[in-house]
Design an enzyme around this catalytic site. Structure first.
Site, PDB file in Angstrom:
ATOM      1  N   ASP B 130      15.388  32.666  19.464  1.00  0.00           N
ATOM      2  CA  ASP B 130      14.995  33.414  18.264  1.00  0.00           C
ATOM      3  C   ASP B 130      16.178  34.178  17.692  1.00  0.00           C
ATOM      4  O   ASP B 130      16.333  34.311  16.481  1.00  0.00           O
ATOM      5  CB  ASP B 130      13.852  34.386  18.593  1.00  0.00           C
ATOM      6  N   CYS B 131      17.021  34.714  18.601  1.00  0.00           N
ATOM      7  CA  CYS B 131      18.160  35.481  18.103  1.00  0.00           C
ATOM      8  C   CYS B 131      19.364  34.601  17.755  1.00  0.00           C
ATOM      9  O   CYS B 131      20.196  34.957  16.932  1.00  0.00           O
ATOM     10  CB  CYS B 131      18.537  36.566  19.102  1.00  0.00           C
ATOM     11  N   TYR B 132      19.460  33.444  18.422  1.00  0.00           N
ATOM     12  CA  TYR B 132      20.561  32.507  18.153  1.00  0.00           C
ATOM     13  C   TYR B 132      19.976  31.139  17.828  1.00  0.00           C
ATOM     14  O   TYR B 132      19.928  30.249  18.678  1.00  0.00           O
ATOM     15  CB  TYR B 132      21.471  32.387  19.378  1.00  0.00           C
TER      16      TYR B 132
END
Ligand code: SF4
Ligand code: SF4
Lengths: 128, 500
Positions: B130-132
């Site tokens: 989700d963050c990368y």
């Protein structure tokens, strides 16, 4: 001068080198010789003035002669002057001078190729 | 007793009154003035070395992409770097080989290309979070595009190194270069008189935080290196330096035929002469440094020691071994080592380089242990076939053909009357004899130069011998040369498949 004598399968068992030397009375300095059942290869040196004579004698007996006039070349940019090439050369082309710079006596080179694989920096070139 | 502090020496560097000499020059100074006189006279001794240091690499930080990626794998010019750390950091090791060019290009070449400012292709893959969210990235960068390019050498500048030769009857290719058969040559590494760590063998000045010459710029010792083994004079150090400031004059990629890639690293340590004991240590000469001559023809951790040699002998161009003159080759450049010691001397003289007091000295009591192996290495005797059918050398060709056919073997060891090995006959030898309509005795058609194995050889060595000699089976013989078994490449492949 340095030259290579190639002897093909059909004549490899005949004493053509000895016969040529006896016939011409030219002395050959043989620095390398490889023989197997199918082929013979000899690296030899002779005084320049005698080359023609011995060449004719050898070729008349079926040998092939190649003059080795492209000795080893060193790329000075790549070379780090480690000296790794010194110990593997059968004819001592390489040495160090007093300042630990690499010296080459390229005229002695018999183009065996051993130093090419030894050099870690790919600095040696042989144009066959 | 002369005692000088680092502070004192640095103030002399500052005001230009420092007296600095190279380790080569120091030898005569100590001879002339004695250790006490020399320690009064000289403030710093510089050392240098330039040789293959496989244990080298660079930490790279690429900065974040848009959308960002947590690199799971990354390749630089097709050489894989290690990414098992934060999202866009990777470590490129000098001996990692290109996946497309093999030994012709490796991590070392990549590092040299970066220093030269060349552009490098980056390919990265990721699993996506989700963050990368990004899963694939392709770009090309050069050293100026990186946030950091920090050279980290876990084990460098061996105090001294073993000299290598080859007692086997065939040419071998090693990280010590090409070794000719039958002790045809000797190779060695290290700068002898200029060797950085040998000029302070008791580690009185070298430790964590020691400022050094590294790759043409100022770097640091950050502690002892891996395999640091001071008890046997095989000390090593871990180094750090800024690749962005380094020069390709002092960092050079190399390829060792049949072994792989490595990095030639130029480094030098300044030894502050804090007392006469240190001064005396820097007076070491090539003749004082002895190393072991090992037989690399034996592919074992415990290579046989053939003797001891000094750096003086090694550097003379030949060594005498039991009356035989063996030519020697250095794998590291003494000329470059001298240049480094000279350059470091110049920096100090000109006030561009100050010596440091280590925050912690190197340990002097550690030893380097061999690996603990819980999985016993398999030996030839564990997998060889012991019910081996042999044939007498005087048997007829027909009998050999029949034996091979009936037993479904491809290889038949041939023995003499006393049961010792004479050769080997294969289904191929039989076919050849048939094709040539040349029906003789077994001894006329067998291969006489038979490659054999010993029951106690490790499997990996047997596998390498099969490979090297291009054969698919080896009779196993005892010390009387009697055939006690046979091992085939088929047995080994099955075993390897099981192991994986
Ligand atoms: S081995 Fe290569 S790099 Fe080393 S001195 Fe010879 S040519 Fe130069
Ligand atoms: S090719 Fe290299 S090793 Fe061979 S003779 Fe010439 S210089 Fe010597």
């Amino acid at each position: 001068m340095m030259f290579k004598i190639n002897i093909s399968a059909d004549i490899v068992s005949e004493p053509i080198i000895a016969d040529s030397i006896l016939e011409t009375k030219v002395s050959l300095n043989i620095s390398q010789a490889h023989f197997d059942a199918n082929h013979g290869e000899i690296i030899a040196e002779v005084e320049n003035s005698h080359f023609r004579k011995i060449k004719d004698a050898l070729t008349s007996k079926g040998a092939e002669i190649t003059i080795l006039d492209n000795p080893i070349i060193r790329d000075e940019e790549e070379c780090v002057e480690c000296g790794a090439c010194i110990s593997v050369c059968p004819v001592k082309v390489f040495s160090f001078d007093k300042e630990w710079s690499l010296q080459m006596d390229a005229d002695k080179c018999i183009q065996c190729g051993t130093c090419l694989k030894m050099c870690p920096h790919n600095a040696l070139i042989l144009e066959l | 007793m002369v005692e000088k502090s680092i502070k004192e020496i640095n103030s002399r560097i500052e005001d230009g009154s420092v007296n600095v000499v190279t380790a080569e020059e120091m030898v005569d100074i100590v001879v002339d003035l004695g250790a006490e006189g020399a320690s009064r006279e000289v403030d710093v001794v510089t050392t240098g070395t330039f040789g293959a240091m496989c244990s080298s690499g660079v930490w790279l930080n690429f900065g974040h992409s848009e959308p960002p990626i947590k690199m799971n794998k990354v390749w630089l010019n097709n050489v894989e770097a290690y990414t098992g750390v934060a999202a866009v950091d990777a470590f490129i090791g000098a001996t990692q080989l290109s996946e497309t060019e093999g030994m012709a290009y490796g991590g070392a070449h990549l590092i040299e290309d970066l220093i030269r400012g060349k552009s490098v292709d980056v390919h990265a893959t990721a699993y996506g979070t989700d963050c990368y969210p990004r899963k694939v990235l392709d770009t090309s960068i050069n050293i100026y595009d990186l946030n950091q390019a920090i050279m980290m050498n876990p084990r460098n500048a061996y105090q001294k190194y073993n000299a290598a030769t080859n007692g086997s009857n065939h040419k071998i290719y090693t990280y010590m270069g090409t070794l000719l058969p039958n002790l045809g040559n000797v190779t060695y590494s290290g700068a002898g008189v200029l060797s950085p760590m040998h000029n302070d063998p008791n580690y009185e000045t070298i430790g964590m935080g020691t400022r050094i010459f590294l790759g043409g710029t100022q770097g640091y010792v950050i502690g002892e290196g891996t395999q640091h083994s001071p008890q046997s004079n095989f000390g090593t150090i871990m180094l750090r330096g800024n690749l962005k400031e380094m020069s390709s004059d002092y960092i050079r990629a190399s390829t060792f035929e049949g072994y792989g890639t490595s990095l030639y690293v130029g480094m030098g340590i300044p030894i502050p002469i804090i007392n006469e004991k240190v001064a005396l240590a820097t007076a070491i000469t090539d003749a004082d440094i002895t190393t072991n001559l090992l037989d690399y023809g034996v592919p074992s951790r415990d290579r046989p020691k053939l003797g001891e040699v000094t750096y003086e002998e090694l550097r003379s161009g030949t060594i005498d071994f039991n009356g035989k003159e063996i030519p020697t080759s250095s794998m590291s450049s003494f000329k470059m080592a001298r240049k480094i010691a000279g350059e470091l001397k110049q920096w100090i003289k000109e006030g561009d380089f100050f010596v440091t007091e280590p925050v912690e000295l190197l340990p002097s009591d550690t030893v380097c242990k061999p690996m603990k192996q819980t999985d016993r290495s398999l030996l030839v005797q564990d997998i060889m076939a012991t019910e081996v059918i042999t044939i007498d050398q005087d048997a007829t060709f027909h009998k050999a053909a029949k034996t091979i056919m009936e037993n479904d073997y491809d290889h038949l060891p041939v023995i003499k009357e006393d049961g010792t090995i004479a050769g080997i006959v294969t289904a191929w030898d039989i076919s050849k004899a048939v094709a040539e309509e040349d029906y003789k005795l077994v001894k006329d058609i067998m291969t006489k130069k038979v490659i054999t194995a010993n029951a106690t050889d490790p499997i990996d060595i047997a596998a390498r011998n099969l490979d090297f000699n291009g054969v698919s089976a080896m009779p196993v013989i005892d010390n009387k040369r009697k055939v006690i078994g046979i091992i085939t490449s088929g047995d080994i492949s099955k075993l390897m498949a099981r192991r994986q």
